[in-house]
Design a protein around this motif. Sequence first.
Motif, PDB file in Angstrom:
ATOM      1  N   GLU A  98     -85.378 -55.718  11.695  1.00 13.38           N
ATOM      2  CA  GLU A  98     -86.132 -56.906  11.323  1.00 13.38           C
ATOM      3  C   GLU A  98     -87.622 -56.703  11.583  1.00 13.38           C
ATOM      4  N   GLY A  99     -88.380 -56.458  10.542  1.00 18.20           N
ATOM      5  CA  GLY A  99     -89.828 -56.381  10.657  1.00 18.20           C
ATOM      6  C   GLY A  99     -90.384 -54.976  10.793  1.00 18.20           C
ATOM      7  N   PHE A 100     -91.633 -54.844  10.335  1.00 14.36           N
ATOM      8  CA  PHE A 100     -92.295 -53.551  10.331  1.00 14.36           C
ATOM      9  C   PHE A 100     -92.601 -53.060  11.738  1.00 14.36           C
ATOM     10  N   TRP A 101     -93.105 -53.935  12.603  1.00 16.10           N
ATOM     11  CA  TRP A 101     -93.490 -53.488  13.947  1.00 16.10           C
ATOM     12  C   TRP A 101     -92.278 -53.117  14.785  1.00 16.10           C
ATOM     13  N   THR A 102     -91.184 -53.788  14.545  1.00 16.42           N
ATOM     14  CA  THR A 102     -89.933 -53.379  15.197  1.00 16.42           C
ATOM     15  C   THR A 102     -89.535 -51.994  14.721  1.00 16.42           C
ATOM     16  N   ALA A 103     -89.724 -51.743  13.424  1.00 17.26           N
ATOM     17  CA  ALA A 103     -89.404 -50.424  12.869  1.00 17.26           C
ATOM     18  C   ALA A 103     -90.319 -49.344  13.435  1.00 17.26           C
ATOM     19  N   VAL A 104     -91.586 -49.674  13.666  1.00 17.11           N
ATOM     20  CA  VAL A 104     -92.511 -48.696  14.260  1.00 17.11           C
ATOM     21  C   VAL A 104     -92.043 -48.323  15.662  1.00 17.11           C
ATOM     22  N   LEU A 105     -91.739 -49.336  16.466  1.00 19.12           N
ATOM     23  CA  LEU A 105     -91.268 -49.074  17.833  1.00 19.12           C
ATOM     24  C   LEU A 105     -89.905 -48.378  17.814  1.00 19.12           C
ATOM     25  N   GLY A 106     -89.023 -48.803  16.925  1.00 17.26           N
ATOM     26  CA  GLY A 106     -87.720 -48.163  16.782  1.00 17.26           C
ATOM     27  C   GLY A 106     -87.841 -46.710  16.345  1.00 17.26           C
ATOM     28  N   GLY A 107     -88.743 -46.444  15.408  1.00 20.71           N
ATOM     29  CA  GLY A 107     -88.974 -45.073  14.964  1.00 20.71           C
ATOM     30  C   GLY A 107     -89.493 -44.188  16.089  1.00 20.71           C
ATOM     31  N   LEU A 108     -90.351 -44.754  16.933  1.00 18.96           N
ATOM     32  CA  LEU A 108     -90.864 -44.005  18.077  1.00 18.96           C
ATOM     33  C   LEU A 108     -89.746 -43.697  19.072  1.00 18.96           C
ATOM     34  N   ILE A 109     -88.916 -44.692  19.347  1.00 16.33           N
ATOM     35  CA  ILE A 109     -87.784 -44.496  20.262  1.00 16.33           C
ATOM     36  C   ILE A 109     -86.822 -43.457  19.700  1.00 16.33           C
ATOM     37  N   ILE A 110     -86.499 -43.578  18.424  1.00 21.83           N
ATOM     38  CA  ILE A 110     -85.567 -42.647  17.788  1.00 21.83           C
ATOM     39  C   ILE A 110     -86.125 -41.229  17.811  1.00 21.83           C
ATOM     40  N   SER A 111     -87.412 -41.080  17.559  1.00 20.77           N
ATOM     41  CA  SER A 111     -88.025 -39.742  17.581  1.00 20.77           C
ATOM     42  C   SER A 111     -87.932 -39.104  18.962  1.00 20.77           C
ATOM     43  N   ILE A 112     -88.235 -39.877  19.999  1.00 26.22           N
ATOM     44  CA  ILE A 112     -88.214 -39.340  21.364  1.00 26.22           C
ATOM     45  C   ILE A 112     -86.791 -38.988  21.787  1.00 26.22           C
ATOM     46  N   VAL A 113     -85.857 -39.911  21.555  1.00 29.66           N
ATOM     47  CA  VAL A 113     -84.467 -39.671  21.962  1.00 29.66           C
ATOM     48  C   VAL A 113     -83.854 -38.531  21.150  1.00 29.66           C
ATOM     49  N   SER A 114     -84.133 -38.500  19.858  1.00 35.18           N
ATOM     50  CA  SER A 114     -83.609 -37.430  19.014  1.00 35.18           C
ATOM     51  C   SER A 114     -84.147 -36.075  19.464  1.00 35.18           C
ATOM     52  N   TRP A 115     -85.425 -36.006  19.787  1.00 38.93           N
ATOM     53  CA  TRP A 115     -86.002 -34.760  20.276  1.00 38.93           C
ATOM     54  C   TRP A 115     -85.305 -34.322  21.570  1.00 38.93           C
ATOM     55  N   ALA A 116     -85.115 -35.264  22.489  1.00 35.63           N
ATOM     56  CA  ALA A 116     -84.470 -34.936  23.759  1.00 35.63           C
ATOM     57  C   ALA A 116     -83.038 -34.454  23.547  1.00 35.63           C
ATOM     58  N   LEU A 117     -82.309 -35.103  22.644  1.00 39.95           N
ATOM     59  CA  LEU A 117     -80.935 -34.683  22.376  1.00 39.95           C
ATOM     60  C   LEU A 117     -80.874 -33.327  21.686  1.00 39.95           C
ATOM     61  N   HIS A 118     -81.845 -33.027  20.838  1.00 35.50           N
ATOM     62  CA  HIS A 118     -81.871 -31.715  20.189  1.00 35.50           C
ATOM     63  C   HIS A 118     -82.175 -30.603  21.184  1.00 35.50           C
ATOM     64  N   VAL A 119     -82.918 -30.936  22.235  1.00 33.56           N
ATOM     65  CA  VAL A 119     -83.189 -29.949  23.284  1.00 33.56           C
ATOM     66  C   VAL A 119     -81.917 -29.653  24.067  1.00 33.56           C
ATOM     67  N   VAL A 120     -81.134 -30.710  24.343  1.00 31.73           N
ATOM     68  CA  VAL A 120     -79.942 -30.571  25.166  1.00 31.73           C
ATOM     69  C   VAL A 120     -78.756 -30.002  24.372  1.00 31.73           C
ATOM     70  N   LEU A 121     -78.547 -30.485  23.156  1.00 23.33           N
ATOM     71  CA  LEU A 121     -77.387 -30.070  22.365  1.00 23.33           C
ATOM     72  C   LEU A 121     -77.629 -28.727  21.689  1.00 23.33           C
ATOM     73  N   PRO A 122     -76.613 -27.912  21.571  1.00 26.55           N
ATOM     74  CA  PRO A 122     -76.766 -26.621  20.882  1.00 26.55           C
ATOM     75  C   PRO A 122     -76.915 -26.842  19.382  1.00 26.55           C
ATOM     76  N   ASP A 123     -77.670 -25.959  18.715  1.00 19.87           N
ATOM     77  CA  ASP A 123     -77.861 -26.135  17.282  1.00 19.87           C
ATOM     78  C   ASP A 123     -77.627 -24.877  16.443  1.00 19.87           C
ATOM     79  N   GLU A 124     -77.046 -23.862  17.018  1.00 20.77           N
ATOM     80  CA  GLU A 124     -76.793 -22.653  16.228  1.00 20.77           C
ATOM     81  C   GLU A 124     -75.586 -22.855  15.324  1.00 20.77           C
ATOM     82  N   ASP A 125     -75.554 -22.100  14.237  1.00 22.14           N
ATOM     83  CA  ASP A 125     -74.432 -22.200  13.279  1.00 22.14           C
ATOM     84  C   ASP A 125     -73.292 -21.279  13.649  1.00 22.14           C
TER      85      ASP A 125
END
Length: 125
Positions: A98-125
């Motif tokens: 709901e709303g652009f500013w919520t999306a901005v904050l949500g996008g920031l949270i998602i970027s940080i958490v996603s980055w942290a999870l990509h560091v922790v989780l393995p990504d090789e094929d």
Amino acid sequence: MKNFVVKTIANAGALLVAVWLLDKITLTGASTGKKAVTLVVVALIFGLVNFLVKPVVKVLTFPLYILTLGLFTLVVNALMLLLTSWVSGKIDLSFHVEGFWTAVLGGLIISIVSWALHVVLPDED
């Protein structure tokens, strides 16, 4: 294939954290199982939007990236989250931003958490 699964899990986890932290990002469902399935499907949609639409938007708005020294990334991430919410609504998933500013904050949270999870989780094929 393993890389795709890891990225989907990371996206789902990041979306879950955003839903948990922000009241205006909602994920509703009758049961926990239905919410989990909805979250995974939304993560797939989010990944697809980021794979198909985000590169085009980045190319078209490249001068804004230069002008704002990369801060325009927050706007693009917010637009991708809003697009994911819109697509989810069109296919009757119970995910809404709901709303652009919520999306901005949500996008920031998602970027940080996603980055942290990509560091922790393995990504090789």
